[in-house]
Design an enzyme around this catalytic site. Structure first.
Site, short mmCIF file in Angstrom:
data_model
loop_
_atom_site.label_atom_id
_atom_site.label_comp_id
_atom_site.label_asym_id
_atom_site.label_seq_id
_atom_site.Cartn_x
_atom_site.Cartn_y
_atom_site.Cartn_z
N GLY A 149 37.93 39.32 37.76
CA GLY A 149 38.35 37.94 38.03
C GLY A 149 37.19 37.12 38.53
O GLY A 149 36.17 37.67 38.97
N THR A 150 37.30 35.81 38.43
CA THR A 150 36.26 34.92 38.92
C THR A 150 36.88 33.82 39.74
O THR A 150 38.06 33.50 39.61
CB THR A 150 35.47 34.27 37.76
OG1 THR A 150 36.34 33.43 37.02
CG2 THR A 150 34.84 35.31 36.87
N GLY A 151 36.07 33.22 40.61
CA GLY A 151 36.47 32.05 41.37
C GLY A 151 35.44 30.97 41.19
O GLY A 151 34.53 31.09 40.35
N ALA B 276 32.45 32.76 42.86
CA ALA B 276 32.53 34.19 43.11
C ALA B 276 33.01 34.96 41.90
O ALA B 276 33.50 34.39 40.93
CB ALA B 276 33.49 34.43 44.28
N LYS C 190 35.57 40.61 46.63
CA LYS C 190 35.16 39.28 46.17
C LYS C 190 33.73 39.02 46.64
O LYS C 190 33.44 39.09 47.83
CB LYS C 190 36.11 38.23 46.74
CG LYS C 190 35.79 36.79 46.42
CD LYS C 190 36.85 35.88 47.05
CE LYS C 190 36.59 34.41 46.85
NZ LYS C 190 37.63 33.56 47.51
N ASP D 247 47.09 25.61 49.14
CA ASP D 247 46.71 25.70 47.73
C ASP D 247 47.66 26.63 46.98
O ASP D 247 47.24 27.49 46.21
CB ASP D 247 45.27 26.18 47.58
CG ASP D 247 44.69 25.88 46.20
OD1 ASP D 247 45.20 24.96 45.52
OD2 ASP D 247 43.72 26.56 45.81
#
Length: 564
Positions: A27-29, A32, A50, A147
């Protein structure tokens, strides 16, 4: 090692990590990426880590050291709850900050919900109940999430909801004293109207008068419930620029919008209560928990709030996923919004605050979209594919001398393949969504022992085709053009390990950023060569990503392998 975010490719990960990394990127942010890890001397437990690149986040992005520290502090403070991803530890070196967390082994919840359809009432009630349980726990500790949206709603391996990502969380109550928040943050389709409409005379990201962050969370939960039920948001933003929201306000919630007509009347009263424009009139958590629909019985819910029938729930959800090959890929309900494109909620491809102010553009989050998806991360392949003969879970079997077949003259059905190949592919849950009458194969349910045996943690946005990548890629590019998705000229020029990557960077039907890649490669199934197309989302709403996936699949429909 997985490639780091832009501007950080030369920076190695910390050398003194207290765990062992065991996966590629999962996964990505915004700043990150996430990988799996486990203890150095044992195979379990498997956790998620993360990695935040500090130089990229602080200098090129809009994250501050204080914000990152607050995320870790509040996430750690929350402790353990069955519906919240637990923070297990953190650390840093010169280049990186890392956060070790509980792994959501079930993947994204909303990746498994049909766009424009939603899920049945029982499943919507089950996951909404667990979301309310998570938010209630946070609020009891004085913390607001700020969020709440599909991207941040994950699943455990058993199928229970796990609320994630506390990068925008804030302490709204301490020692019995309530404080208002001033930071403008959240995603426009899910954000509360008091945040969007607040006066910002000093800075575009700060309100002159604060808002109650816990009350804003209630609004976001109401929108999530709406999406669970119908597979779409009620509006793209809660302002009078949105025709849907404008009618909702002017009719006091008695809108004629077709999406609202799909919701049973007993649920509409709950949603209206949570979506009161006046924060002071909005339902409280106590009012939600005592609402007749919330207190209804549910065959999937135990007395302790966990999943009661994981196999049944997963089977129901998988059978609800369906792609209609006779539909118009451009007819998605996400196109129904008539809100003008050039306004203060538009996505700005350059995320620097100087450009935001110069263009009078309002970015909806303090962790905005970044060019992270420009880099083709070394994504972990779906583990279930490892069962196919000749296919490694980390390295595709490529036959560069494979003879090029002629374009297909008829739709490729699974029944036209040799029986051993049929037997293997019939156990692949992703194929179920391509049937005329969606159903879960008995071969899959009979062998299932837990939720993820039916609904895997990897994305179901994937299809197989007997066409070679050479013939398939031009068809994919053509489908993207018909959908209005820009395709970089060099998108298919680079290959890694025999895979072609097509970068997708677009604005979705609700005018939010949607980024990722379409990965095209070859696999061998019992000696049969097939092309596999994976849709890997880097950032954006998973429901919108599924809608995009459906549009592309319908666009190339005649070459997609289908059961039957």
């Amino acid at each position: 090692m997985a490639p780091a975010p832009p501007g950080s490719q030369t920076q190695p990960l910390p050398s003194d990590l207290p765990f062992r990394l065991i996966s590629k990127t999962i996964g990505t942010g915004a700043y990150a990426f996430i990988r799996k890890a486990c203890p150095k001397v044992a195979p379990k437990p498997v956790i998620a880590v993360k990695f935040i690149n500090k130089e990229h986040a602080f200098q090129q992005g809009r994250l501050t050291a204080k914000q990152l520290s607050m995320e870790i502090t509040l996430h750690t403070y929350l402790g353990k709850h069955q519906n919240i991803i637990q923070c297990l530890g953190s650390g840093e070196d010169v280049y990186w900050t890392w956060i070790a967390m509980e792994l959501a082994e079930g993947g994204d919840l909303f990746d498994k919900i049909e766009a424009d359809e939603g899920v049945g009432e029982d499943i919507a009630h089950f996951y909404f109940t667990q979301l309310v349980n998570a938010v209630s726990f946070m609020h009891s500790k004085g913390v607001a999430h700020r969020d709440i949206k599909p991207e941040n709603v994950l699943l455990s391996g058993e199928g229970d909801l796990k609320l994630a990502d506390f990068g925008l969380a804030a302490m709204f109550k301490r020692e019995g004293k309530i404080r208002l928040c001033n930071t403008v943050c959240g995603s426009p389709p899910y954000i509360a109207p008091e945040i969007v409409s607040g006066r910002r005379s000093r800075r575009t990201d700060l309100l002159d008068e604060g808002y109650a962050a816990n009350v804003a969370d209630i609004w976001s939960c109401g929108v999530v419930l709406f999406v669970l039920l119908v597979g779409n948001t009620p509006w793209d933003e809660p302002t009078m620029r949105s025709e849907e929201f404008k009618e909702y306000v002017e009719t006091n919630g008695r809108t004629t919008d077709e999406l609202w007509q799909k919701i049973p009347i007993e649920i509409v009263s709950l949603i209206r209560g949570m979506l009161k424009v006046d924060p002071k009139a909005r339902f409280t958590l106590d009012e939600i928990r005592t609402h007749p629909w919330f207190t209804r019985s549910n065959p999937y819910l135990t007395a302790s709030g966990t999943i009661a029938n994981p196999i049944g729930l997963a089977t129901h959800m998988l059978s609800s996923l369906r792609i209609d090959f006779t539909s118009d890929p451009m007819s998605s309900q996400s196109q129904r919004s008539k809100t003008p494109q050039a306004d203060a909620m538009d996505l700005d491809s350059d995320n620097s605050m100087s450009n935001v102010r110069a263009n009078l553009t309002f970015l909806s989050s303090t962790q905005p979209e970044t060019p992270v998806s420009e880099t083709p991360f070394d994504w972990e392949r779906p583990p279930r594919l490892g069962m196919y003969d000749g296919l490694s879970a980390s390295q595709p079997a490529i036959s560069h001398n494979r003879p090029q077949p002629q374009p297909l003259t008829q739709i490729p059905f699974l029944s036209s393949m040799p029986h051993p190949t049929q037997d293997l592919l019939s156990q692949d849950p992703t194929l179920a969504q391509f049937t005329t009458n969606p159903s879960v194969p008995l071969t899959l349910t009979q062998a299932a022992r837990q939720f993820r045996d039916i609904l895997p943690n990897y994305s179901l946005a994937r299809f197989l085709s007997p066409l070679s990548p050479t013939l398939l890629i031009p068809l994919l590019v053509e489908a993207l053009h018909r959908l209005g998705v820009p395709v970089p000229p060099s998108c298919t020029d680079w290959e890694r390990s025999g895979e072609a990557w097509i970068r997708v960077k677009m604005v979705d039907g609700r005018r939010q950023g949607l980024n990722g890649h379409m990965v095209v490669g070859e696999i061998s199934v019992n000696g049969e060569s097939l092309s596999e197309v994976r849709f890997v989302k880097a950032s954006g709403d998973p429901v919108e990503w599924r809608r995009f996936f459906k549009g592309v699949v319908v666009g190339v429909g005649d070459v997609v392998l289908r059961p039957g």
